[in-house]
Scaffold this motif. Structure first.
Motif, PDB file in Angstrom:
ATOM      1  N   LEU A  61       0.844  -1.193   0.000  1.00 35.77           N
ATOM      2  CA  LEU A  61       0.000   0.000   0.000  1.00 35.77           C
ATOM      3  C   LEU A  61       0.878   1.242   0.000  1.00 35.77           C
ATOM      4  O   LEU A  61       1.876   1.302   0.719  1.00 35.77           O
ATOM      5  N   ASP A  62       0.489   2.225  -0.795  1.00 29.41           N
ATOM      6  CA  ASP A  62       1.238   3.471  -0.915  1.00 29.41           C
ATOM      7  C   ASP A  62       0.402   4.631  -0.378  1.00 29.41           C
ATOM      8  O   ASP A  62      -0.796   4.738  -0.681  1.00 29.41           O
ATOM      9  N   PHE A  63       1.056   5.508   0.387  1.00 27.26           N
ATOM     10  CA  PHE A  63       0.396   6.663   0.982  1.00 27.26           C
ATOM     11  C   PHE A  63       1.195   7.930   0.677  1.00 27.26           C
ATOM     12  O   PHE A  63       2.420   7.884   0.543  1.00 27.26           O
ATOM     13  N   GLU A  64       0.499   9.040   0.600  1.00 27.89           N
ATOM     14  CA  GLU A  64       1.166  10.318   0.336  1.00 27.89           C
ATOM     15  C   GLU A  64       2.054  10.729   1.505  1.00 27.89           C
ATOM     16  O   GLU A  64       3.124  11.297   1.313  1.00 27.89           O
ATOM     17  N   ASP A  65       1.589  10.448   2.733  1.00 30.51           N
ATOM     18  CA  ASP A  65       2.327  10.897   3.900  1.00 30.51           C
ATOM     19  C   ASP A  65       1.863  10.100   5.119  1.00 30.51           C
ATOM     20  O   ASP A  65       0.972   9.247   5.030  1.00 30.51           O
ATOM     21  N   TRP A  66       2.491  10.403   6.269  1.00 25.61           N
ATOM     22  CA  TRP A  66       2.155   9.677   7.488  1.00 25.61           C
ATOM     23  C   TRP A  66       0.734   9.964   7.954  1.00 25.61           C
ATOM     24  O   TRP A  66       0.094   9.117   8.569  1.00 25.61           O
ATOM     25  N   GLU A  67       0.242  11.162   7.675  1.00 25.66           N
ATOM     26  CA  GLU A  67      -1.124  11.483   8.077  1.00 25.66           C
ATOM     27  C   GLU A  67      -2.114  10.556   7.382  1.00 25.66           C
ATOM     28  O   GLU A  67      -3.061  10.060   8.001  1.00 25.66           O
ATOM     29  N   ALA A  68      -1.903  10.311   6.093  1.00 28.15           N
ATOM     30  CA  ALA A  68      -2.764   9.391   5.351  1.00 28.15           C
ATOM     31  C   ALA A  68      -2.634   7.971   5.903  1.00 28.15           C
ATOM     32  O   ALA A  68      -3.627   7.237   6.004  1.00 28.15           O
ATOM     33  N   PHE A  69      -1.417   7.587   6.244  1.00 22.21           N
ATOM     34  CA  PHE A  69      -1.206   6.249   6.799  1.00 22.21           C
ATOM     35  C   PHE A  69      -1.936   6.072   8.125  1.00 22.21           C
ATOM     36  O   PHE A  69      -2.570   5.047   8.366  1.00 22.21           O
ATOM     37  N   ARG A  70      -1.860   7.076   8.983  1.00 20.01           N
ATOM     38  CA  ARG A  70      -2.541   6.996  10.279  1.00 20.01           C
ATOM     39  C   ARG A  70      -4.060   6.964  10.093  1.00 20.01           C
ATOM     40  O   ARG A  70      -4.767   6.269  10.831  1.00 20.01           O
ATOM     41  N   ALA A  71      -4.548   7.691   9.101  1.00 20.71           N
ATOM     42  CA  ALA A  71      -5.986   7.667   8.826  1.00 20.71           C
ATOM     43  C   ALA A  71      -6.414   6.280   8.342  1.00 20.71           C
ATOM     44  O   ALA A  71      -7.486   5.783   8.707  1.00 20.71           O
ATOM     45  N   TYR A  72      -5.571   5.653   7.548  1.00 21.72           N
ATOM     46  CA  TYR A  72      -5.862   4.290   7.075  1.00 21.72           C
ATOM     47  C   TYR A  72      -5.900   3.315   8.239  1.00 21.72           C
ATOM     48  O   TYR A  72      -6.778   2.444   8.312  1.00 21.72           O
ATOM     49  N   ALA A  73      -4.961   3.449   9.170  1.00 22.34           N
ATOM     50  CA  ALA A  73      -4.901   2.535  10.318  1.00 22.34           C
ATOM     51  C   ALA A  73      -6.180   2.590  11.139  1.00 22.34           C
ATOM     52  O   ALA A  73      -6.575   1.589  11.751  1.00 22.34           O
ATOM     53  N   ALA A  74      -6.834   3.753  11.160  1.00 17.18           N
ATOM     54  CA  ALA A  74      -8.066   3.911  11.941  1.00 17.18           C
ATOM     55  C   ALA A  74      -9.322   3.690  11.113  1.00 17.18           C
ATOM     56  O   ALA A  74     -10.431   3.755  11.653  1.00 17.18           O
ATOM     57  N   GLY A 152      14.499  -0.516   0.850  1.00 17.83           N
ATOM     58  CA  GLY A 152      13.772   0.393   1.724  1.00 17.83           C
ATOM     59  C   GLY A 152      14.076   0.092   3.178  1.00 17.83           C
ATOM     60  O   GLY A 152      14.007  -1.064   3.609  1.00 17.83           O
ATOM     61  N   HIS A 153      14.419   1.122   3.928  1.00 21.80           N
ATOM     62  CA  HIS A 153      14.719   0.970   5.356  1.00 21.80           C
ATOM     63  C   HIS A 153      13.474   1.318   6.166  1.00 21.80           C
ATOM     64  O   HIS A 153      12.806   2.318   5.909  1.00 21.80           O
ATOM     65  N   ASN A 154      13.161   0.489   7.142  1.00 14.88           N
ATOM     66  CA  ASN A 154      11.957   0.702   7.927  1.00 14.88           C
ATOM     67  C   ASN A 154      12.002   2.042   8.663  1.00 14.88           C
ATOM     68  O   ASN A 154      12.981   2.371   9.329  1.00 14.88           O
ATOM     69  N   VAL A 155      10.920   2.808   8.525  1.00 10.51           N
ATOM     70  CA  VAL A 155      10.819   4.105   9.200  1.00 10.51           C
ATOM     71  C   VAL A 155       9.663   4.117  10.197  1.00 10.51           C
ATOM     72  O   VAL A 155       9.352   5.151  10.771  1.00 10.51           O
ATOM     73  N   GLY A 156       9.015   2.968  10.373  1.00 13.80           N
ATOM     74  CA  GLY A 156       7.936   2.875  11.340  1.00 13.80           C
ATOM     75  C   GLY A 156       8.478   2.636  12.737  1.00 13.80           C
ATOM     76  O   GLY A 156       9.672   2.446  12.936  1.00 13.80           O
ATOM     77  N   ASN A 157       7.588   2.645  13.696  1.00 12.50           N
ATOM     78  CA  ASN A 157       8.003   2.427  15.089  1.00 12.50           C
ATOM     79  C   ASN A 157       7.287   1.256  15.735  1.00 12.50           C
ATOM     80  O   ASN A 157       7.227   1.141  16.950  1.00 12.50           O
ATOM     81  N   ASN A 158       6.744   0.360  14.911  1.00 11.52           N
ATOM     82  CA  ASN A 158       6.097  -0.835  15.430  1.00 11.52           C
ATOM     83  C   ASN A 158       7.180  -1.849  15.800  1.00 11.52           C
ATOM     84  O   ASN A 158       8.016  -2.194  14.961  1.00 11.52           O
ATOM     85  N   PRO A 159       7.203  -2.348  17.018  1.00 13.39           N
ATOM     86  CA  PRO A 159       8.271  -3.276  17.423  1.00 13.39           C
ATOM     87  C   PRO A 159       8.270  -4.593  16.656  1.00 13.39           C
ATOM     88  O   PRO A 159       9.263  -5.322  16.691  1.00 13.39           O
ATOM     89  N   THR A 160       7.177  -4.908  15.965  1.00 15.51           N
ATOM     90  CA  THR A 160       7.131  -6.156  15.199  1.00 15.51           C
ATOM     91  C   THR A 160       7.613  -5.980  13.760  1.00 15.51           C
ATOM     92  O   THR A 160       7.693  -6.952  13.008  1.00 15.51           O
ATOM     93  N   ASP A 161       7.946  -4.765  13.347  1.00 12.50           N
ATOM     94  CA  ASP A 161       8.398  -4.517  11.976  1.00 12.50           C
ATOM     95  C   ASP A 161       9.752  -5.161  11.717  1.00 12.50           C
ATOM     96  O   ASP A 161      10.576  -5.316  12.631  1.00 12.50           O
ATOM     97  N   TYR A 162       9.982  -5.488  10.458  1.00 10.99           N
ATOM     98  CA  TYR A 162      11.312  -5.901  10.019  1.00 10.99           C
ATOM     99  C   TYR A 162      12.163  -4.648   9.813  1.00 10.99           C
ATOM    100  O   TYR A 162      11.650  -3.523   9.833  1.00 10.99           O
ATOM    101  N   ASP A 163      13.468  -4.823   9.594  1.00 16.51           N
ATOM    102  CA  ASP A 163      14.375  -3.680   9.499  1.00 16.51           C
ATOM    103  C   ASP A 163      14.462  -3.074   8.103  1.00 16.51           C
ATOM    104  O   ASP A 163      14.602  -1.862   7.957  1.00 16.51           O
ATOM    105  N   TRP A 164      14.396  -3.914   7.074  1.00 16.70           N
ATOM    106  CA  TRP A 164      14.499  -3.374   5.716  1.00 16.70           C
ATOM    107  C   TRP A 164      13.928  -4.348   4.703  1.00 16.70           C
ATOM    108  O   TRP A 164      13.683  -5.512   5.008  1.00 16.70           O
ATOM    109  N   ILE A 165      13.686  -3.824   3.501  1.00 15.02           N
ATOM    110  CA  ILE A 165      13.059  -4.616   2.455  1.00 15.02           C
ATOM    111  C   ILE A 165      13.864  -4.535   1.164  1.00 15.02           C
ATOM    112  O   ILE A 165      14.453  -3.498   0.844  1.00 15.02           O
TER     113      ILE A 165
END
Length: 211
Positions: A61-74, A152-165
């Motif tokens: 999934l692709d998002f314009e920015d973090w605000e869009a991503f947070r809106a998707y999560a909710a 791609g290097h992970n920029v999220g803060n979820n502890p279950t995320d992988y480090d890179w793709i």
């Protein structure tokens, strides 16, 4: 489940674009051909051993920015799909990476194949070993048949995320199989395995649906 993944790429308004797919080469079906009591447990395997099998399904999934991503999560659609997916998949084995990519177009092209793999760094891996792993993946752009090789290097803060793709694009399934069985890919993965917990690699190859 594939229909739900496709729906997530088109229904939530904050998703800019999305793609999904099932593994071309069998995914965990290869694992299930061997009875559990005959399999070598993961905790008995050597750290450098490759994954037992590919993962089964991918969602991009692709998002314009973090605000869009947070809106998707909710978003209720996301929540409903996630709860349904838990019935047919092992959520604790879901591999995720949030990463930035350059350019206006998402890294998908209908009819071509995406080979994606996510990795976790070894705690003891040196900066040199990590740099060599990244360079080995990026060098795959020079291999015949590889149309694109992104890291791609992970920029999220979820502890279950992988480090890179590692995100590769190839023209078709036959070329993908030949590439994955070739020496260039093997040499690149040897460099990656030296710096990562390679036994926990999450990878699969699938035909892309979105332009």
């Amino acid at each position: 489940m594939l229909q739900r993944l496709a729906y997530l790429g088109t229904e939530p308004p904050m998703v800019r674009s999305g793609d999904y797919g099932a593994d071309l080469f069998g995914g965990s079906e290869l694992l299930h051909r061997v009875p559990p009591w005959e399999r070598l447990p993961v905790w008995r395997r050597k750290g450098s051993d490759g994954p037992i099998s590919n993962f089964d399904l991918a969602l991009h999934l692709d998002f314009e920015d973090w605000e869009a991503f947070r809106a998707y999560a909710a978003d209720p659609t996301h929540d409903a799909a996630s709860k349904s997916n838990e019935v047919t998949s092992f959520d604790e084995f879901t591999a995720r990476v949030d990463w930035y990519y350059d350019g206006d177009a998402p890294p998908t092209r209908a009819g071509h194949v995406k080979h994606a793999a996510m990795f976790i760094w070894k705690d003891e891996a040196s900066e040199g070993e990590r740099a060599a792993a990244i360079a080995a993946v990026e060098s795959l752009t020079k291999v015949e048949g590889v149309e694109r090789a992104l890291v791609g290097h992970n920029v999220g803060n979820n502890p279950t995320d992988y480090d890179w793709i590692m995100d590769l694009e190839l023209p078709d399934p036959a070329t993908t199989r030949s590439f994955l069985e070739g020496s260039a890919y093997r040499e690149a993965m040897n460099a990656v395995a030296a710096a990562t917990k390679y036994e926990w690699t999450a990878r699969l190859s699938h035909v892309m649906h979105r332009p």
